[in-house]
Each structure stands twice: as structure tokens, then as C-alpha cells.
Design a protein around this motif. Structure first.
Motif, PDB file in Angstrom:
ATOM      1  N   ASN A   1      -3.683   4.987   3.105  1.00 45.50           N
ATOM      2  CA  ASN A   1      -2.840   3.926   2.575  1.00 45.50           C
ATOM      3  C   ASN A   1      -3.714   2.937   1.817  1.00 45.50           C
ATOM      4  OD1 ASN A   1      -0.017   4.278   3.272  1.00 45.50           O
ATOM      5  ND2 ASN A   1      -0.701   4.215   5.404  1.00 45.50           N
ATOM      6  N   MET A   2      -3.377   2.696   0.577  1.00 43.71           N
ATOM      7  CA  MET A   2      -4.209   1.822  -0.253  1.00 43.71           C
ATOM      8  C   MET A   2      -3.399   1.173  -1.361  1.00 43.71           C
ATOM      9  SD  MET A   2      -6.162   4.398  -2.917  1.00 43.71           S
ATOM     10  CE  MET A   2      -6.736   5.668  -1.812  1.00 43.71           C
TER      11      MET A   2
ATOM     12  N   LEU B   1     -14.058   2.793   4.066  1.00 45.41           N
ATOM     13  CA  LEU B   1     -12.623   2.563   4.211  1.00 45.41           C
ATOM     14  C   LEU B   1     -12.101   3.366   5.406  1.00 45.41           C
ATOM     15  CD1 LEU B   1     -11.673   3.014   0.457  1.00 45.41           C
ATOM     16  CD2 LEU B   1     -11.836   0.836   1.683  1.00 45.41           C
ATOM     17  N   PRO B   2     -11.453   2.714   6.371  1.00 43.98           N
ATOM     18  CA  PRO B   2     -10.973   3.434   7.560  1.00 43.98           C
ATOM     19  C   PRO B   2      -9.908   4.472   7.208  1.00 43.98           C
ATOM     20  CG  PRO B   2     -10.942   1.046   7.909  1.00 43.98           C
ATOM     21  CD  PRO B   2     -11.195   1.272   6.451  1.00 43.98           C
ATOM     22  N   ILE B   3      -9.976   5.609   7.895  1.00 44.63           N
ATOM     23  CA  ILE B   3      -8.930   6.624   7.829  1.00 44.63           C
ATOM     24  C   ILE B   3      -8.095   6.476   9.086  1.00 44.63           C
ATOM     25  CG2 ILE B   3      -8.426   9.102   7.817  1.00 44.63           C
ATOM     26  CD1 ILE B   3     -11.083   9.538   6.371  1.00 44.63           C
ATOM     27  N   GLN B   4      -6.821   6.163   8.920  1.00 42.06           N
ATOM     28  CA  GLN B   4      -5.966   5.944  10.079  1.00 42.06           C
ATOM     29  C   GLN B   4      -5.671   7.270  10.749  1.00 42.06           C
ATOM     30  OE1 GLN B   4      -5.315   2.945  11.129  1.00 42.06           O
ATOM     31  NE2 GLN B   4      -6.298   2.013   9.348  1.00 42.06           N
ATOM     32  N   SER B   5      -5.884   7.322  12.067  1.00 44.47           N
ATOM     33  CA  SER B   5      -5.578   8.554  12.814  1.00 44.47           C
ATOM     34  C   SER B   5      -4.079   8.732  12.940  1.00 44.47           C
ATOM     35  CB  SER B   5      -6.206   8.496  14.207  1.00 44.47           C
ATOM     36  OG  SER B   5      -5.766   7.334  14.898  1.00 44.47           O
ATOM     37  N   LYS B   6      -3.652   9.989  12.866  1.00 45.17           N
ATOM     38  CA  LYS B   6      -2.215  10.283  12.919  1.00 45.17           C
ATOM     39  C   LYS B   6      -1.735  10.390  14.361  1.00 45.17           C
ATOM     40  CE  LYS B   6      -2.291  12.751   8.521  1.00 45.17           C
ATOM     41  NZ  LYS B   6      -2.045  14.033   7.814  1.00 45.17           N
TER      42      LYS B   6
ATOM     43  N   HIS C   1     -15.957  -6.755  -2.863  1.00 42.09           N
ATOM     44  CA  HIS C   1     -16.089  -6.975  -1.417  1.00 42.09           C
ATOM     45  C   HIS C   1     -14.766  -7.453  -0.831  1.00 42.09           C
ATOM     46  CE1 HIS C   1     -17.172  -9.166   2.281  1.00 42.09           C
ATOM     47  NE2 HIS C   1     -18.129  -8.267   2.391  1.00 42.09           N
ATOM     48  N   ASN C   2     -14.097  -8.337  -1.544  1.00 37.25           N
ATOM     49  CA  ASN C   2     -12.821  -8.868  -1.060  1.00 37.25           C
ATOM     50  C   ASN C   2     -11.763  -7.773  -0.995  1.00 37.25           C
ATOM     51  OD1 ASN C   2     -11.086 -11.029  -0.216  1.00 37.25           O
ATOM     52  ND2 ASN C   2     -10.154 -10.969  -2.249  1.00 37.25           N
ATOM     53  N   PHE C   3     -11.701  -6.909  -2.020  1.00 36.69           N
ATOM     54  CA  PHE C   3     -10.719  -5.823  -2.018  1.00 36.69           C
ATOM     55  C   PHE C   3     -11.000  -4.834  -0.885  1.00 36.69           C
ATOM     56  CE2 PHE C   3      -9.713  -6.313  -6.830  1.00 36.69           C
ATOM     57  CZ  PHE C   3      -8.781  -7.300  -6.520  1.00 36.69           C
ATOM     58  N   ALA C   4     -12.285  -4.543  -0.624  1.00 33.84           N
ATOM     59  CA  ALA C   4     -12.622  -3.671   0.499  1.00 33.84           C
ATOM     60  C   ALA C   4     -12.194  -4.319   1.813  1.00 33.84           C
ATOM     61  CB  ALA C   4     -14.129  -3.382   0.511  1.00 33.84           C
ATOM     62  N   ARG C   5     -12.421  -5.618   1.944  1.00 34.70           N
ATOM     63  CA  ARG C   5     -12.031  -6.346   3.158  1.00 34.70           C
ATOM     64  C   ARG C   5     -10.522  -6.309   3.376  1.00 34.70           C
ATOM     65  NH1 ARG C   5     -10.164 -11.261   4.184  1.00 34.70           N
ATOM     66  NH2 ARG C   5     -10.311 -11.867   1.995  1.00 34.70           N
ATOM     67  N   LEU C   6      -9.758  -6.409   2.284  1.00 30.13           N
ATOM     68  CA  LEU C   6      -8.295  -6.369   2.385  1.00 30.13           C
ATOM     69  C   LEU C   6      -7.788  -4.995   2.818  1.00 30.13           C
ATOM     70  CD1 LEU C   6      -7.269  -8.452  -0.770  1.00 30.13           C
ATOM     71  CD2 LEU C   6      -7.240  -9.170   1.614  1.00 30.13           C
ATOM     72  N   HIS C   7      -8.645  -3.977   2.726  1.00 37.10           N
ATOM     73  CA  HIS C   7      -8.294  -2.630   3.188  1.00 37.10           C
ATOM     74  C   HIS C   7      -8.916  -2.319   4.548  1.00 37.10           C
ATOM     75  CE1 HIS C   7      -7.049  -2.151  -1.005  1.00 37.10           C
ATOM     76  NE2 HIS C   7      -6.397  -1.060  -0.630  1.00 37.10           N
TER      77      HIS C   7
ATOM     78  N   HIS D   1       0.828  -1.201   0.000  1.00 38.18           N
ATOM     79  CA  HIS D   1       0.000   0.000   0.000  1.00 38.18           C
ATOM     80  C   HIS D   1       0.863   1.251   0.000  1.00 38.18           C
ATOM     81  CE1 HIS D   1      -3.858  -2.007   1.789  1.00 38.18           C
ATOM     82  NE2 HIS D   1      -3.371  -2.647   0.753  1.00 38.18           N
ATOM     83  N   SER D   2       0.305   2.328  -0.526  1.00 37.80           N
ATOM     84  CA  SER D   2       0.974   3.632  -0.492  1.00 37.80           C
ATOM     85  C   SER D   2      -0.079   4.703  -0.229  1.00 37.80           C
ATOM     86  CB  SER D   2       1.701   3.905  -1.810  1.00 37.80           C
ATOM     87  OG  SER D   2       0.794   3.907  -2.899  1.00 37.80           O
ATOM     88  N   LEU D   3       0.365   5.869   0.223  1.00 42.99           N
ATOM     89  CA  LEU D   3      -0.535   6.958   0.583  1.00 42.99           C
ATOM     90  C   LEU D   3      -1.070   7.622  -0.689  1.00 42.99           C
ATOM     91  CD1 LEU D   3      -1.415   8.064   3.359  1.00 42.99           C
ATOM     92  CD2 LEU D   3       0.256   9.887   3.053  1.00 42.99           C
TER      93      LEU D   3
END
Length: 351
Positions: free
Chosen positions: A229-230, A346-351, A321-327, A191-193
Motif C-alpha cells: 500500500n503506497m 518500506l514495511p511489507i504488511q503481513s497478510k 525522508h518525510n515521504f518515507a516516514r509517511l509510509h 494509499h493503494s496496492l
């Protein structure tokens, strides 16, 4: 302790109202539930912030004046943007603040959705396990079949006969591609930003080239959504599959209004995905005004090989669905005649 910060981390929608039923305060969950920012919420009376709520405003006014609490379970709530929810309502007069009351709305459809998601994940994983084992069993004899056709082709000198061996090889390759899609990635890739809107624009660029003239695409983005990150290729494919399904649903549908697909991005707060609760997530919605999905397909919509179209493979939504689950995300679907909405969370990771 900062009480405002504390309330904004609650899953329950919390509002403070006065005797005139005007809102004095609303937490983040209330904003999210009603789809309205806190500034606008507090500028209007309670009744102006939704279409339907399962308790009368007169009853609330009387309860506040009489200093009495109220509870209503499984009440309907319809927001101004026509979102339907089921909520438990609790009203509590604030003893220390005369003329003010605490109104709590707790979504029970969220609990039902979480249960459905956990059940879906378990059933889909079982289905994928069965399909993957079947796909492996198909692959071995398929390779032998293709190899035998190639050897036979070399021994034949009649072009008419070679045409049949070429057909065998071509169909074997087609079946192998189908098997490879069934055996698609089952673990996260590198994954990359990146920004979700760049992914969407790539999808729209692809579909616009072959978009029927009678279908219009509408974009409704929240530009404040941060990068996440995706694996952009996986998410691009996930979005593309859903958009293509929407196009196919509209293309052959017959109705008088304009055929339209809307791509919308928003953020949602305090969302539970699986067993994990996230402070903030991206909600990417693909909405079409087509005929809707058959009710009998809704429970198995994301299973492999399930489709409502005669020519469909039944793999597109399963792969999405599988790709969403992998994220770390999920896909929700709501459908009725005239409106089908798929939402990728899709979750946004807190900084």
C-alpha cells in the motif's frame, strides 16, 4: 513448537557449525546479515561465507573440540558483498549434539542505527516545525507584495516599467513555490496496492530523457517483492530526488572508471524502524560510484536547507525522508569515496 519457525523470528543471526566448521543450519537473520541464502551457506565452510570476522576459525575449532564457550564483543564483520558490520559473537557447544556448536552474531551497529534514527527523527521534526512556522510568516507578506505589484502594474502604461513589476511577481511566485515545498504534506494520503518496481520505472523514464551520456543506469531487481500500500506519487518523488542527486554528483566528478548508478531492490527480515519491528521490509537502494558525501554533512543530511552543492536547495532529501516516514519507513545512507548508497526501507504488511 516449530523450532525452525522460532529461530527465523529472531533478530540475532544463529548458525550451527560442526567440527570442520561447515554450516549445518542458518536462520533468516543469518541469511540477511551475510547476504547469502541458507542453501548456499550450508554448502560451504564458515570461512567461505564472509571476508572478515573478528574471531579466528582455529579458535572456534579448538573451542568446539574442547567443549568450551566463547564470547567476542564488538567484532568486525565484512560480508562477501563488502558490507561492513559490527557484531557481538557468542559460541556455545551443544552438549546434546556432540561435535556441533551454536554460533550467534548480534549486530550492534543496528542498535546504533536505531538510536541515530530516533535522534534524527526528533531533530528533523523540530527543524521542520521551525521551518514551517517561518514559512507561514513568509507567506503572508509575500501575498501582499505580489498583490501590490499586480495593482501597480495595472496603473503603469510604460512597458519598460511593467517589466519590473512582472519581475517582482515572477520572483514572488518562485518564492511561494519554495515555501509550498517546505510546507509539503505532513500526513499520509490515500494509499493503494501497487508495485515498487512500477514506481522505479516511472522515475527512470523521467531521468533517462536528460541523462548525460557518460552516466549509465543499472537495474538489479528482486521480482518476488509483493505489492504494498503506497502513495505512488510520493514514493516516485522520493526516489526521483535521490536519483537526481546521484546524477548531479556524478555529472561533474572527474575519475577514470565508468560513471554508474545502480537501482537495486531486495527484502530484509526482522528490521526495526523507529520503535517498531517488522518481519519483512522492501530495501530499495540507489548506489552511485561518485566522490561521496562530505563527512561533516552526514549527520544533518536529511535536514531542510542542508546541501553540499552550490546550487542545491537542500529540500530534496528532506522531502524524500518525510515521504518515507509517511509510509512507516526510513532512509539509510552510507557513503565513502567511490560509493554512496541510499536505501529506502518500506514495511511489507503481513497478510
Amino acid at each position: 513448537m516449530d523450532l525452525k519457525h522460532l529461530f527465523n523470528n529472531l533478530v540475532t543471526a544463529v548458525m550451527v557449525i560442526d567440527v570442520d566448521l561447515r554450516l549445518c543450519y542458518a536462520n533468516s537473520a543469518a541469511e540477511q546479515l551475510l547476504g547469502i541464502g541458507s542453501h548456499r551457506l550450508t554448502e560451504h565452510s564458515l570461512a567461505d561465507n564472509f571476508q572478515i570476522i573478528g574471531i579466528s576459525t582455529e579458535l572456534l575449532s579448538n573451542a568446539l573440540r574442547d567443549n568450551q564457550g566463547l564470547t567476542v564483543n564488538t567484532a568486525p564483520l565484512v560480508t562477501l558483498d563488502n558490507q561492513h558490520h559490527t557484531v557481538d559473537i557468542t559460541f556455545t557447544p551443544l552438549e546434546q549434539e556432540q561435535g556441533l556448536g551454536l554460533l550467534e552474531l548480534r549486530q550492534v551497529d543496528q542498535q546504533r542505527r536505531i538510536h541515530q534514527q530516533l535522534t534524527l527523527d526528533a531533530q528533523q521534526q523540530a527543524a521542520q516545525y521551525l521551518v514551517r512556522n517561518l514559512a507561514h510568516e513568509i507567506k503572508n507578506p509575500l501575498g501582499g507584495l505580489r498583490g501590490a505589484a499586480q495593482l501597480l502594474s495595472r496603473e503603469l502604461h510604460d512597458p519598460e516599467l511593467n517589466e519590473f513589476t512582472d519581475m517582482i511577481i515572477e520572483q514572488a511566485d518562485r518564492l511561494r513555490n519554495l515555501v509550498d515545498r517546505l510546507l509539503g504534506p505532513q500526513r499520509p494520503s490515500q494509499h493503494s496496492l501497487q508495485n515498487i518496481h512500477q514506481v522505479i520505472q516511472k522515475v527512470l523514464k523521467l531521468v533517462t530523457m536528460a541523462l548525460p551520456d557518460n552516466i549509465k543506469l543499472k537495474q538489479d531487481y528482486d521480482p518476488s517483492i509483493p505489492d504494498i500500500n503506497m502513495d505512488s506519487e510520493q514514493l516516485q518523488q522520493a526516489v526521483l530526488n535521490i536519483v537526481q542527486n546521484a546524477i548531479q554528483a556524478l555529472e561533474y566528478a572527474h575519475f577514470d572508471t565508468e560513471k554508474q548508478i545502480t537501482i537495486k531492490t531486495r527484502t530484509q527480515h526482522q528490521v526495526t524502524i523507529g520503535t517498531k519491528r517488522h518481519k519483512i521490509v522492501i530495501a530499495l537502494s540507489i548506489i552511485d560510484n561518485g566522490p561521496g558525501i562530505k563527512p561533516e554533512l552526514m549527520d544533518t543530511l536529511f535536514y531542510p536547507m542542508v546541501t553540499g552543492r552550490d546550487q542545491g536547495s537542500g529540500l530534496g532529501l528532506s522531502i524524500s525522508h518525510n515521504f518515507a516516514r509517511l509510509h512507516g519507513g526510513r532512509i539509510d545512507c552510507q557513503s565513502k569515496p567511490g560509493e554512496t548508497e541510499f536505501t529506502i526501507l518500506l514495511p511489507i504488511q503481513s497478510k
